[in-house]
Write a protein that holds these residues in place. Structure first.
Motif, mmCIF file in Angstrom:
data_model
loop_
_atom_site.group_PDB
_atom_site.id
_atom_site.type_symbol
_atom_site.label_atom_id
_atom_site.label_comp_id
_atom_site.label_asym_id
_atom_site.label_seq_id
_atom_site.Cartn_x
_atom_site.Cartn_y
_atom_site.Cartn_z
ATOM 1 N N PRO A 63 56.159 -33.200 -26.481
ATOM 2 C CA PRO A 63 55.141 -33.727 -27.200
ATOM 3 C C PRO A 63 55.640 -34.114 -28.462
ATOM 4 O O PRO A 63 55.782 -33.150 -29.381
ATOM 5 N N PRO A 64 55.649 -35.245 -29.454
ATOM 6 C CA PRO A 64 55.758 -35.493 -30.487
ATOM 7 C C PRO A 64 54.913 -34.583 -31.105
ATOM 8 O O PRO A 64 55.386 -34.321 -32.912
ATOM 9 N N ALA A 65 53.738 -34.316 -31.006
ATOM 10 C CA ALA A 65 53.205 -33.589 -31.453
ATOM 11 C C ALA A 65 53.844 -32.440 -32.091
ATOM 12 O O ALA A 65 53.176 -31.375 -33.172
ATOM 13 N N PHE A 66 54.501 -32.277 -31.158
ATOM 14 C CA PHE A 66 54.499 -30.176 -31.239
ATOM 15 C C PHE A 66 55.939 -30.525 -31.579
ATOM 16 O O PHE A 66 56.989 -29.458 -32.232
ATOM 17 N N PHE A 67 57.617 -31.588 -30.851
ATOM 18 C CA PHE A 67 58.567 -31.269 -31.104
ATOM 19 C C PHE A 67 58.860 -32.762 -31.805
ATOM 20 O O PHE A 67 58.640 -33.715 -31.278
ATOM 21 N N ARG A 68 59.869 -32.767 -33.141
ATOM 22 C CA ARG A 68 59.199 -33.566 -33.912
ATOM 23 C C ARG A 68 61.082 -33.818 -33.885
ATOM 24 O O ARG A 68 61.674 -33.157 -33.359
ATOM 25 N N ARG A 69 61.327 -35.779 -33.117
ATOM 26 C CA ARG A 69 62.321 -36.838 -32.698
ATOM 27 C C ARG A 69 63.205 -36.490 -33.606
ATOM 28 O O ARG A 69 62.796 -36.726 -35.324
ATOM 29 N N ASP A 70 64.545 -36.061 -33.938
ATOM 30 C CA ASP A 70 65.357 -35.930 -35.140
ATOM 31 C C ASP A 70 66.492 -36.707 -34.831
ATOM 32 O O ASP A 70 66.917 -36.197 -33.481
ATOM 33 N N PRO A 71 66.885 -37.559 -35.119
ATOM 34 C CA PRO A 71 68.646 -38.464 -34.730
ATOM 35 C C PRO A 71 69.540 -37.636 -35.360
ATOM 36 O O PRO A 71 69.421 -36.987 -36.216
ATOM 37 N N LEU A 72 70.151 -37.513 -34.296
ATOM 38 C CA LEU A 72 71.671 -36.247 -34.697
ATOM 39 C C LEU A 72 72.712 -37.175 -35.694
ATOM 40 O O LEU A 72 72.610 -39.030 -35.413
ATOM 41 N N PRO A 73 72.927 -37.027 -36.997
ATOM 42 C CA PRO A 73 73.798 -37.316 -37.869
ATOM 43 C C PRO A 73 75.149 -37.667 -37.426
ATOM 44 O O PRO A 73 75.752 -36.547 -36.490
ATOM 45 N N TRP A 74 75.249 -38.782 -38.163
ATOM 46 C CA TRP A 74 76.416 -38.798 -37.751
ATOM 47 C C TRP A 74 77.860 -37.767 -38.612
ATOM 48 O O TRP A 74 78.763 -37.357 -37.893
ATOM 49 N N GLU A 75 77.367 -37.141 -39.189
ATOM 50 C CA GLU A 75 78.493 -35.974 -40.190
ATOM 51 C C GLU A 75 77.875 -35.027 -38.855
ATOM 52 O O GLU A 75 78.848 -34.317 -38.553
ATOM 53 N N ALA A 76 77.281 -34.325 -37.513
ATOM 54 C CA ALA A 76 77.327 -33.917 -36.978
ATOM 55 C C ALA A 76 77.626 -34.531 -35.331
ATOM 56 O O ALA A 76 78.832 -33.862 -34.920
ATOM 57 N N GLY A 77 78.507 -35.602 -35.508
ATOM 58 C CA GLY A 77 79.498 -36.155 -34.523
ATOM 59 C C GLY A 77 81.035 -36.187 -35.229
ATOM 60 O O GLY A 77 81.364 -35.451 -34.335
ATOM 61 N N PHE A 78 81.072 -35.762 -36.364
ATOM 62 C CA PHE A 78 82.498 -35.342 -37.225
ATOM 63 C C PHE A 78 82.553 -33.469 -36.769
ATOM 64 O O PHE A 78 83.555 -33.622 -36.448
ATOM 65 N N LEU A 79 81.908 -33.065 -36.539
ATOM 66 C CA LEU A 79 81.525 -31.950 -36.562
ATOM 67 C C LEU A 79 82.185 -31.679 -35.574
ATOM 68 O O LEU A 79 82.235 -30.543 -35.405
#
Length: 134
Positions: A63-79
């Motif tokens: 549930p979004p009220a318990f787990f906030r959905r965070d997008p994957l940063p582009w920089e994370a793809g590079f790393l």
């Protein structure tokens, strides 16, 4: 409020009522939820989705009220790609980056801790990443 990225293995421990890890994972999530925002990303969402036939059931389990959905940063793809290259150069056999590389890179780029019970790979490829693990 502080944030923490939650690895899929912790969520799966709870959903599957894993005999070995259920208690540890449930206690950590409960404790951290008191003073942290619990984050998941598309990679964690994808890994957890394997156990569900319907997206509505998956969304009810995360549930979004318990787990906030965070997008994957582009920089994370590079790393993640750089960590994968290190893995391949050390003899790793996989042909594409492992999900753990994206999850670890996400936490590292955001500068937030990662809640996981499988810290070995994260410690090796992300030595400065703060881990909450057994």
């Amino acid at each position: 409020m502080a944030e923490v990225l939650v690895d899929s293995n912790v969520i799966l421990d709870i959903l599957t009522e894993d005999r070995k890890w259920f208690r540890w994972s449930a206690e950590k999530l409960e404790t951290l939820s008191e003073d942290h925002v619990l984050l998941i990303d598309p990679i964690v969402y994808s890994e957890v989705s394997v156990g569900f036939d319907r997206i509505e059931d998956l969304d009810a389990a995360l549930p979004p009220a318990f787990f906030r959905r965070d997008p994957l940063p582009w920089e994370a793809g590079f790393l993640a790609g750089k960590c994968f290259l290190k893995y391949r150069n050390a003899g790793g056999a996989r042909r594409s980056p492992l999900p753990d590389f994206y999850i670890g890179a996400h936490a590292a780029i955001r500068g937030i801790p990662l809640l996981t019970r499988d810290a070995r790979r994260y410690r090796h490829y992300f030595p400065r990443l703060t881990l909450i693990s057994p």
